[in-house]
Scaffold this active site. Structure first.
Site, short mmCIF file in Angstrom:
data_model
loop_
_atom_site.label_atom_id
_atom_site.label_comp_id
_atom_site.label_asym_id
_atom_site.label_seq_id
_atom_site.Cartn_x
_atom_site.Cartn_y
_atom_site.Cartn_z
N ARG A 231 0.86 -1.18 0.00
CA ARG A 231 0.00 0.00 0.00
C ARG A 231 0.90 1.23 0.00
NH1 ARG A 231 -3.34 -2.83 -1.59
NH2 ARG A 231 -5.49 -3.16 -0.86
N ASP A 255 3.95 -0.07 -7.53
CA ASP A 255 2.60 -0.32 -8.03
C ASP A 255 1.55 0.43 -7.21
OD1 ASP A 255 0.77 -1.84 -9.80
OD2 ASP A 255 0.11 -2.78 -7.93
N GLU A 260 -3.68 7.99 -5.26
CA GLU A 260 -3.93 7.30 -6.53
C GLU A 260 -5.20 7.84 -7.19
OE1 GLU A 260 -3.94 3.09 -5.73
OE2 GLU A 260 -1.85 3.09 -5.10
N HIS A 279 -1.29 0.30 -9.90
CA HIS A 279 -1.98 -0.54 -8.92
C HIS A 279 -2.69 -1.71 -9.62
CE1 HIS A 279 -3.87 -0.40 -4.63
NE2 HIS A 279 -3.72 -1.65 -5.06
N SER A 281 -0.93 -4.88 -9.94
CA SER A 281 -0.14 -6.09 -9.73
C SER A 281 -0.98 -7.32 -9.42
CB SER A 281 0.88 -5.88 -8.61
OG SER A 281 0.25 -5.61 -7.38
#
Length: 320
Positions: A231, A255, A260, A279, A281
């Site tokens: 995170r 990632d 975001e 984000h 993955s």
């Protein structure tokens, strides 16, 4: 007598829907990602699969029948856990669904940075033939995995195929297969100087927020790569940027981010020693199938038999 109700806020293929309906044949099952369809069923839903922030208004009323929430993500930091705890609701996560795709992404980032693939992709766009000073290899290096759960274990297993030394960090410090030495979180700074790759796979909790900052990057080798698929808020982002700019670490594969989508003004976009992914993955063609067959239906069978749920039950005190 009104039927008990199950609401699923994601589109599922018909075979998965039928598998769920056959598990709860006497229940009304609502399956749709369209909020105009599922919102009107929330107040009397006993089980919900797939949390949406719009549910706050509907799920915590005095007349709410909600007893169990199955999330569609491994992380539960965006769910009102305190409210659910106060109401004695069950929460189960999608932990474990991501082990294969995320471990693949981890190694894609590690190999990309090591073998300069990100430079070659940029060069290809410019039709530029350049060596990019390629010299590193991943074999027999040391990887430190911060958070040895399902993802961390799969990553450790793959690392052994490269002959890597595997160090791990987990709360219990308990040893596990494929990890050569396990540390506890308060021993993190002792582990970091040994690592050529540092991989964060942790959930976001009160304990992990801001866990990686200036101090941790100062303990890393200046030749080491930092990978975060956990995170964004686990990392103090401006301090990571400073470490990258000052060559305190060699590069990063990221990632997840504190905000975001990653803002267009972020320096991370243009850094030559950084690979950014949005984000994604955990994305996989098998996601829904694994959530339903590996987690939800086994728990649902227990729920129907008034037995304890056994898979991925969130511990409110730990936050995951």
């Amino acid at each position: 007598m009104a039927k008990k109700k199950l609401v699923i806020t994601h589109e599922l293929g018909q075979p998965l829907i039928e598998a769920i309906k056959s598990t709860v044949p006497s229940w009304e099952v609502i399956v749709s990602k369209d909020p105009t369809i599922w919102k009107k069923h929330l107040s009397d839903a006993e089980v919900i699969a797939g949390w949406k922030k719009e549910m706050l208004t509907y799920c915590f009323t005095e007349n709410s029948k909600l007893k169990w929430l199955q999330t569609w993500s491994a992380g539960v930091n965006k769910i009102p856990l305190e409210e659910m705890k106060n109401r004695n609701m069950l929460v189960t996560s999608a932990n474990g669904v991501h082990a294969y795709p995320i471990s693949e992404t981890i190694f894609a980032l590690m190999l990309g940075l090591t073998r300069q693939i990100h430079h070659y992709v940029r060069n290809q766009q410019e039709k530029k033939w350049h060596h990019a000073n390629l010299k590193l290899e991943i074999h027999e290096k040391t990887i430190g995995i911060i958070g040895v759960g399902a993802i961390g274990k799969e990553t450790a297993k793959i690392a052994k195929a490269f002959g890597m030394k595997v160090l791990g960090v987990r709360n219990s410090g308990q040893k596990t297969e494929y990890v050569d030495h396990m540390y506890t979180p308060n021993e993190l700074n002792n582990m970091l100087p040994q690592c050529d790759y540092v991989v964060v796979t942790l959930p976001l909790t009160k304990e992990t927020e801001g866990m990686f900052g200036k101090e941790q990057f100062s303990h890393m080798k200046n030749s080491a790569f930092f990978i975060n698929i956990g995170r964004g808020d686990i990392v103090v982002e401006n301090e990571l940027i400073a470490a990258l700019r000052n060559d305190e670490i060699a590069g990063a594969g990221l990632d997840v981010f504190q905000k975001e989508p990653l803002e267009s003004t972020s320096p991370l976009w243009a850094m030559e020693n950084v690979i950014v992914t949005p984000h994604t993955s955990g994305s996989t063609e098998h996601y829904d199938e694994r959530v339903i067959h590996d987690i939800f239906i086994p728990n649902l069978l227990n729920y129907m038999n008034d037995e304890e749920l056994t898979i991925n039950v969130v511990d409110y005190d730990k936050g995951y």
